[in-house]
Design an enzyme around this catalytic site. Structure first.
Site, short mmCIF file in Angstrom:
data_model
loop_
_atom_site.label_atom_id
_atom_site.label_comp_id
_atom_site.label_asym_id
_atom_site.label_seq_id
_atom_site.Cartn_x
_atom_site.Cartn_y
_atom_site.Cartn_z
N ARG A 25 0.84 -1.21 0.00
CA ARG A 25 0.00 0.00 0.00
C ARG A 25 0.86 1.25 0.00
O ARG A 25 0.62 2.19 -0.77
CB ARG A 25 -0.91 -0.03 1.24
N VAL A 28 2.50 1.87 -3.36
CA VAL A 28 1.57 2.38 -4.39
C VAL A 28 1.23 3.85 -4.13
O VAL A 28 1.28 4.69 -5.03
CB VAL A 28 0.30 1.50 -4.43
N GLY A 108 16.57 -15.05 0.57
CA GLY A 108 16.50 -15.59 -0.79
C GLY A 108 16.04 -14.52 -1.77
O GLY A 108 16.54 -14.41 -2.90
N ASP A 132 11.11 -14.03 10.45
CA ASP A 132 12.29 -14.55 11.16
C ASP A 132 13.19 -13.48 11.78
O ASP A 132 14.01 -13.80 12.64
CB ASP A 132 13.14 -15.39 10.21
N ARG A 167 2.39 -29.80 33.98
CA ARG A 167 3.13 -30.44 32.88
C ARG A 167 4.29 -29.57 32.38
O ARG A 167 4.31 -28.35 32.58
CB ARG A 167 2.18 -30.68 31.71
N ARG A 176 14.15 -21.41 11.02
CA ARG A 176 15.03 -22.50 10.55
C ARG A 176 16.48 -22.22 10.88
O ARG A 176 17.22 -23.12 11.24
CB ARG A 176 14.92 -22.60 9.02
N ARG A 251 4.45 -32.68 27.25
CA ARG A 251 3.58 -32.55 26.09
C ARG A 251 4.27 -31.59 25.10
O ARG A 251 5.14 -30.80 25.51
CB ARG A 251 2.23 -31.94 26.46
O1 F6P Z 1 11.36 -17.83 6.40
C1 F6P Z 1 10.15 -17.74 7.03
C2 F6P Z 1 9.69 -19.10 7.50
O2 F6P Z 1 8.43 -18.89 8.10
C3 F6P Z 1 10.64 -19.84 8.44
O3 F6P Z 1 10.56 -19.43 9.77
C4 F6P Z 1 10.18 -21.26 8.25
O4 F6P Z 1 11.20 -22.15 8.56
C5 F6P Z 1 9.83 -21.30 6.80
O5 F6P Z 1 9.51 -19.98 6.42
C6 F6P Z 1 8.71 -22.23 6.44
O6 F6P Z 1 8.56 -22.19 5.07
P1 F6P Z 1 7.34 -22.85 4.27
O7 F6P Z 1 6.11 -22.07 4.57
O8 F6P Z 1 7.75 -22.77 2.85
O9 F6P Z 1 7.23 -24.25 4.79
#
Ligand code: F6P
Length: 327
Positions: A25, A28, A108, A132, A167, A176, A251
């Site tokens: 938004r 734009v 990426g 992340d 628990r 990741r 759990r």
């Molecule tokens: O990079 C963002 C993220 O949410 C990571 O925390 C997670 O590991 C990954 O994407 C999960 O990716 P996907 O939705 O492709 O499984």
């Protein structure tokens, strides 16, 4: 002096993050202010390769600031990682006379942006959109604040049942390669232990902590597990703890993609709006090949190469503090 840009485009790529719509938004609306035509590209770099784009006007981004996900959709494109894929994408931009591109995503996404700049001379600006928070060159990424608020809300609910049953719960959050979500969720929910990729957490030491806490009558515990931590997933860690200390009733819960959706928090909306606006301003001033962020309240410009290669480190004092407060 280089000529002023006339036409730019925006795309979202990689995992979606709450606040991406607020950024779109802002792009734009700021484009209108700076006198630029703006196109929205659907499904990230994949859509760019196949010319899946449309002109965006002010009305197209009305009533989206509060919505999670991304109206432009997103993708993780394998084809774009090839030279041929990027050439196809660059040709598509040239065909549509698009001179500048704003990409919203994570590591990426920035890698792809850097190649587009280097190989095809496209003017690209990156905005950090990932839950992340693992992007160098910005204190916070768009989506992180919402994700940790969502995770803490979920942990609060689990706390009620953990407390009622005495628990030990292992709650897995995303991340990741980075422990930001886990660390901040752990601090915000008063967790006894936080398993993160950046640390070599000892399960044996955690078991000793549990034994001590049971002696002082602390009968329920919460442990936050980042998906990329070194000890395995929440189920594996729970099994290992149980094998060392069978008195605990364990759990597990995996919050998973719940923390990627939902309405963005005020912080994420404001961050996204600010960055979206600044991205257009940067392009209209012929600034490109860099990622935008906010560091200490100020806009920062980081070359893509640095944003991609420099690891943003978790604050060591926060890790230490979390440990002290959990005892
Ligand atoms: O990079 C963002 C993220 O949410 C990571 O925390 C997670 O590991 C990954 O994407 C999960 O990716 P996907 O939705 O492709 O499984």
């Amino acid at each position: 002096m280089s000529e002023k840009l006339k036409r730019i485009a925006v795309l979202t790529s990689g995992g979606d993050a709450p606040g991406m719509n607020a950024a779109i938004r802002a792009v734009v609306r700021a484009s209108k202010y700076f006198g630029l035509e703006v196109f929205g590209i659907n499904r990230g770099y994949h859509g760019l390769m196949f010319g899946d784009l449309k002109k965006l006007n002010t009305g197209d981004v009305a009533n989206i600031i509060h919505r999670g996900g991304t109206i432009l959709k997103t993708a993780r494109s394998e084809e774009f990682k090839t030279k041929e894929g990027r050439t196809q994408a660059a040709n598509m931009l040239k065909e549509h006379e698009i001179e500048g591109l704003i990409v919203i995503g994570g590591n990426g996404t920035y890698t792809g942006a850097m190649y587009l700049c280097e190989e095809h001379d496209i003017k690209v600006i990156g905005l950090p959109g990932t839950i992340d928070n693992d992007i160098y060159g910005t204190d916070f990424t768009i989506g992180f604040d919402t994700a940790i608020n969502t995770a803490i809300e979920a942990v609060d609910r689990i706390r009620d049942t953990a407390d009622s049953h005495n628990r030990l719960f292992f709650i897995e959050v995303m991340g990741r390669h980075s422990g930001y979500i886990a660390l901040h969720t752990g601090i915000g929910s008063g967790a006894s232990e936080i398993f993160i990729p950046e640390e070599d957490n000892s399960i044996e030491e955690f078991v000793e902590v549990l034994k001590k806490s049971s002696r002082r009558n602390k009968l329920f515990n919460l442990a936050i597990v980042a998906e990329g931590n070194q000890n395995g997933d929440a189920n594996q860690i729970a099994a290992k703890v149980k094998s060392l200390y069978d008195k605990v009733d364990t759990r597990t819960a995996v919050i998973g993609h719940l923390q990627r959706g939902g309405s963005p928090t005020a912080n994420d909306r404001i961050l996204a709006s600010r960055l979206g606006y600044q991205a257009v301003e940067a392009l209209s001033n012929n600034k490109f090949n860099c990622a935008l962020g906010i560091v200490d309240k100020n806009i920062s410009y980081t070359p893509f190469n640095d944003a991609i290669t420099i690891k943003k480190n978790l604050e060591q004092e926060l890790i230490k503090m979390a440990e002290i407060l959990s005892l």
